[in-house]
Design a protein around this motif. Structure first.
Motif, short mmCIF file in Angstrom:
data_model
loop_
_atom_site.label_atom_id
_atom_site.label_comp_id
_atom_site.label_asym_id
_atom_site.label_seq_id
_atom_site.Cartn_x
_atom_site.Cartn_y
_atom_site.Cartn_z
N UNK A 1 0.83 -1.20 0.00
CA UNK A 1 0.00 0.00 0.00
C UNK A 1 0.87 1.25 0.00
N UNK A 2 1.89 1.25 0.88
CA UNK A 2 2.79 2.41 0.96
C UNK A 2 3.55 2.58 -0.35
N UNK A 3 4.00 1.46 -0.93
CA UNK A 3 4.73 1.50 -2.21
C UNK A 3 3.82 2.06 -3.31
N UNK A 4 2.60 1.57 -3.36
CA UNK A 4 1.64 2.04 -4.36
C UNK A 4 1.29 3.50 -4.11
N UNK B 1 1.84 6.50 -6.63
CA UNK B 1 0.72 7.36 -6.98
C UNK B 1 1.07 8.82 -6.73
N UNK B 2 1.71 9.10 -5.59
CA UNK B 2 2.10 10.49 -5.28
C UNK B 2 3.12 10.98 -6.30
N UNK B 3 4.08 10.12 -6.68
CA UNK B 3 5.06 10.52 -7.70
C UNK B 3 4.37 10.81 -9.03
N UNK B 4 3.48 9.92 -9.40
CA UNK B 4 2.75 10.10 -10.66
C UNK B 4 1.88 11.35 -10.58
N UNK B 5 1.22 11.54 -9.47
CA UNK B 5 0.36 12.71 -9.29
C UNK B 5 1.18 13.99 -9.37
N UNK B 6 2.38 13.95 -8.75
CA UNK B 6 3.21 15.15 -8.80
C UNK B 6 3.77 15.38 -10.20
N UNK B 7 3.87 14.31 -10.99
CA UNK B 7 4.41 14.44 -12.35
C UNK B 7 3.30 14.56 -13.39
N UNK B 8 2.06 14.70 -12.96
CA UNK B 8 0.94 14.69 -13.90
C UNK B 8 1.06 15.80 -14.93
#
Length: 148
Positions: free
Chosen positions: A44-47, A51-58
């Motif tokens: 969950x933490x890894x995902x 997700x946070x990385x992807x969200x920040x790179x959106x």
């Protein structure tokens, strides 16, 4: 009675062993449950991190997709214009060939018509000359016979 006592002790030992086996099973299930919870939490933490990385790179991802879309559109436009120019060139070439052929056919047709008209005119002139010549001969004969 010792046999009954022996059977009770065996039954008691068996019951104790069954209790301990159930307790061991419960402990094993608990440990596996804890391991599963830890595994699930780590995934969950890894995902969540991904997700946070992807969200920040959106925005970066979106901008990249926009650039890619623009490139695809530009390539498609260039290809379309290239093909359009090629088709227009072929069309103009075919059009000029058709015009030339039409003019050729017109002039051939006109030349043939002029030739036909000349032949008809010459034929008509010959007929008129023949008639005039006959009339002149007839008039000459009439004057000669009248003079005789």
């Amino acid at each position: 009675m010792s046999e009954a006592k022996n059977t009770v002790e065996k039954a008691s030992g068996l019951a104790k062993d069954l209790f301990l086996a159930n307790l061991g099973l419960a402990g094993k299930a608990y440990e596996q449950g804890v391991d599963f919870v830890k595994f699930t939490e780590s995934k969950y933490k890894e995902t969540e991190s991904k997700l946070k990385d992807t969200y920040s790179k959106r925005n970066e991802i979106f901008d990249g997709l926009v650039e890619r879309g623009q490139k695809v559109q530009d390539d498609a436009k260039a290809e379309f214009e290239s093909r359009t120019s090629e088709i227009k060139g072929k069309f103009e070439e075919t059009k000029s060939q058709a015009k030339a052929k039409l003019e050729s056919l017109k002039s051939e047709s006109l030349e043939e018509r002029v030739k036909e008209l000349r032949e008809t005119l010459e034929s008509s002139v010959e007929k008129v000359k023949a008639k005039v010549s006959r009339k002149a001969d007839d008039a000459t004969e009439g004057t000669e016979s009248a003079a005789a």
